[in-house]
Design an enzyme around this catalytic site. Structure first.
Site, PDB file in Angstrom:
ATOM      1  CB  SER A  43      -0.914   0.038   1.228  1.00 41.84           C
ATOM      2  OG  SER A  43      -1.636   1.248   1.208  1.00 41.84           O
ATOM      3  CD  GLU A  95      -7.527   3.119  -0.205  1.00 39.46           C
ATOM      4  OE1 GLU A  95      -6.464   2.582   0.141  1.00 39.46           O
ATOM      5  OE2 GLU A  95      -7.918   3.128  -1.393  1.00 39.46           O
ATOM      6  CG  HIS A 126      -4.925  -0.685   3.781  1.00 41.71           C
ATOM      7  ND1 HIS A 126      -5.181  -0.210   2.504  1.00 41.71           N
ATOM      8  CD2 HIS A 126      -4.113   0.229   4.360  1.00 41.71           C
ATOM      9  CE1 HIS A 126      -4.562   0.940   2.327  1.00 41.71           C
ATOM     10  NE2 HIS A 126      -3.894   1.222   3.445  1.00 41.71           N
ATOM     11  CG  ASN A 127      -7.297  -1.634  -0.583  1.00 44.87           C
ATOM     12  OD1 ASN A 127      -6.287  -1.403   0.064  1.00 44.87           O
ATOM     13  ND2 ASN A 127      -7.273  -1.807  -1.882  1.00 44.87           N
ATOM     14  CE  LYS A 163      -3.144  -2.325  -0.164  1.00 43.69           C
ATOM     15  NZ  LYS A 163      -3.895  -2.170  -1.331  1.00 43.69           N
TER      16      LYS A 163
END
Ligand code: 6PG
Length: 479
Positions: free
Chosen positions: A131, A195, A191-192, A188
């Site tokens: 990232s 986000e 995480h996104n 991840k």
């Protein structure tokens, strides 16, 4: 060919691959690079990659031959079938003990499968979250590797050298081993999803401040600048501040006002929502954020509806400064709820997959390099350090206290949005999640009664064990 065997090979020289290769080279490692289109490789090694420790290769055979054993080959190609094709081509060229690393935004189950397949061939496999966008790849991304545990000591020196660094001395790498199979890609993906939630919340705050408080772009830039000095201090708040200052070179207007309000998505937020539904994990905020993008994409319909459907006038608030501060508090509270949902989903996935995840370490991975980097990740890491088995971040004493204090502002902001007709789906779902989670008793008793009434689905009772069924019509007749 290089004088000495290369430490790592990298396949795929699109911008992320190129930048990652330059980052690896800048830390003194020798790297061999390959791109399917030879001219891309040649252009890179004649340009930005013209360095003594970068070796351009025209075939995968050449790339493999350039590597020190055990070989490490990192794929920076589009997630999906291209990864499988490359693995199939590489396997016969590599030897047992070599490592294949996928650095794309890969669907976690694909990494689970590939890890099994590559391990069955005697090699090691890693699916790593990367990232930080183009700049992160070049200067220091956040890296979230998972897969074959035996690969970690082999890739660790390179990965930790190229990762972003944080901490008082700037020496703590934002990279650590996550766990088996697709766990790195899962982290991840979360995480996104976070986000997506963060970005949508910021956009909703923007709409509230613009319409509710009547702030101009210049005022918004100042507000976000102030927010970035407090508990909201984060990369996304910082770039939002900057965006409000940028002028369109063609028109001289603020560029943000010239951008079409139709959001795109590449799919990782959708994956998180889909997997949340599969797990029964209430990740309501990322799901609303995904749907907010879908609704934004209906631009033509919205334009037509705007002259048909009624709504209140989005009037300016009487006390812009006071309201702005309430939005700040609400944003922080909503952000806590969003991260709580992300970590809850991670825990649910870990329980299903049998992964042992270290949530403190995951929070630490996100402190630098990545898109959701934020001061408040230190507080999350501290909460998990104090209680590694924390059921929900909102229950950490420090966060429970913040949420209690933020409640009046949070409620006022959501209520104001409803009253003046500003759509804030993620703010609303954050508060609904908080309220739903903190209620010892929800109206699901009635829902169970309904299910039993029409479908004999049975229900549990509060006063005795077992599952029960009622002939509702029979009892009804006796009423
Ligand atoms: C990152 C980002 C990145 C992601 C983009 C686009 O961590 O660097 O998460 O991996 O692909 O942000 O995502 P969407 O196109 O779905 O918004």
């Amino acid at each position: 060919m290089a004088q000495q065997p290369c430490d790592i090979g990298l396949v795929g020289l699109a911008v992320m691959g190129e930048n990652l290769a330059l980052n690896i080279a800048s830390r003194g490692f020798h790297i061999a690079v390959f791109n399917r289109t030879t001219s891309v490789t040649d252009a890179f090694t004649a340009g930005r990659g013209k360095l003594p420790n970068v070796v351009g290769c025209h075939t995968l055979e050449q790339l493999v031959a350039a590597l020190a054993k055990p070989r490490k080959v990192m794929l920076m190609v589009k997630a999906g079938p291209a990864v499988d094709q490359l693995i199939a081509t590489l396997l016969p060229l590599l030897s047992p003990g070599d490592v294949i690393i996928d650095g794309g935004n890969t669907y976690p189950a694909d990494t689970d499968r590939r890890t099994r397949e590559v391990e069955a061939a005697g090699l090691l496999y890693v699916g790593t979250g990367v990232s930080g966008g183009e700049e992160g790849a070049l200067k220091g991304p956040s890296l979230m590797p998972g897969g074959s545990a035996a690969a970690w000591p082999l890739i660790k020196p390179i990965f930790q050298a190229i990762a972003a660094k944080v901490g008082p001395a700037g020496d703590i790498p934002c990279c650590d081993w996550v766990g088996p199979g697709g766990s790195g890609n899962y982290v991840k993906m979360v995480h996104n999803g976070i986000e997506y939630g963060d970005m949508q919340l910021i956009c909703e705050a923007y709409a509230l401040l613009k319409h509710g408080a009547g702030l101009s772009n210049d005022e918004l830039a100042r507000v976000f600048d102030g927010w970035n000095r407090g508990e909201l201090d984060s990369y996304l708040i910082e770039i939002t501040r900057d965006i409000f200052t940028v002028r369109d070179p063609d028109t001289g207007d603020h560029l943000v006002d010239r951008i079409l309000d139709r959001a795109g998505a590449k799919g990782t937020g959708k994956w998180m929502s889909q997997l949340a539904l599969d797990l029964g994990a209430p990740s309501t905020m990322v799901t609303e954020a995904v749907f907010a993008r879908s609704l934004s994409a209906l631009k033509d319909q919205r334009v037509r509806a705007s002259s048909v459907l009624a709504g209140p006038d989005m009037r300016s608030h009487d006390d812009p400064a006071g309201f702005t501060d309430q939005v700040r508090r609400a944003l922080y509270a909503a952000k806590i709820a969003s991260y709580a949902q992300g970590f809850v989903q991670l825990a649910a996935a870990a329980a299903e997959q049998g992964w042992q995840l270290d949530y403190r370490s995951i929070a630490m991975l996100w402190r630098g390099g990545c898109i959701i980097r934020a001061r408040f990740l230190d507080d999350i890491a501290a909460a998990y350090a104090a209680n590694p088995k924390l059921e929900n971040l909102m229950l950490a004493p420090s966060f429970a206290k913040v949420l209690a204090a933020a409640q009046p502002a949070w409620r006022h902001v959501v209520a104001t949005a409803a009253t003046i007709g500003v759509p804030v789906p993620v703010f609303m779902s954050s508060l609904a999640y908080y309220d739903g989670y903190r209620h010892a008793r929800l109206p699901a008793n009635l829902l169970q009664a309904q299910r039993d009434y029409f479908g004999a689905h049975t229900y549990e009772r509060t006063d005795k064990p077992g599952s029960h069924h009622t002939e509702w019509l029979e009892l009804r007749r006796k009423v």
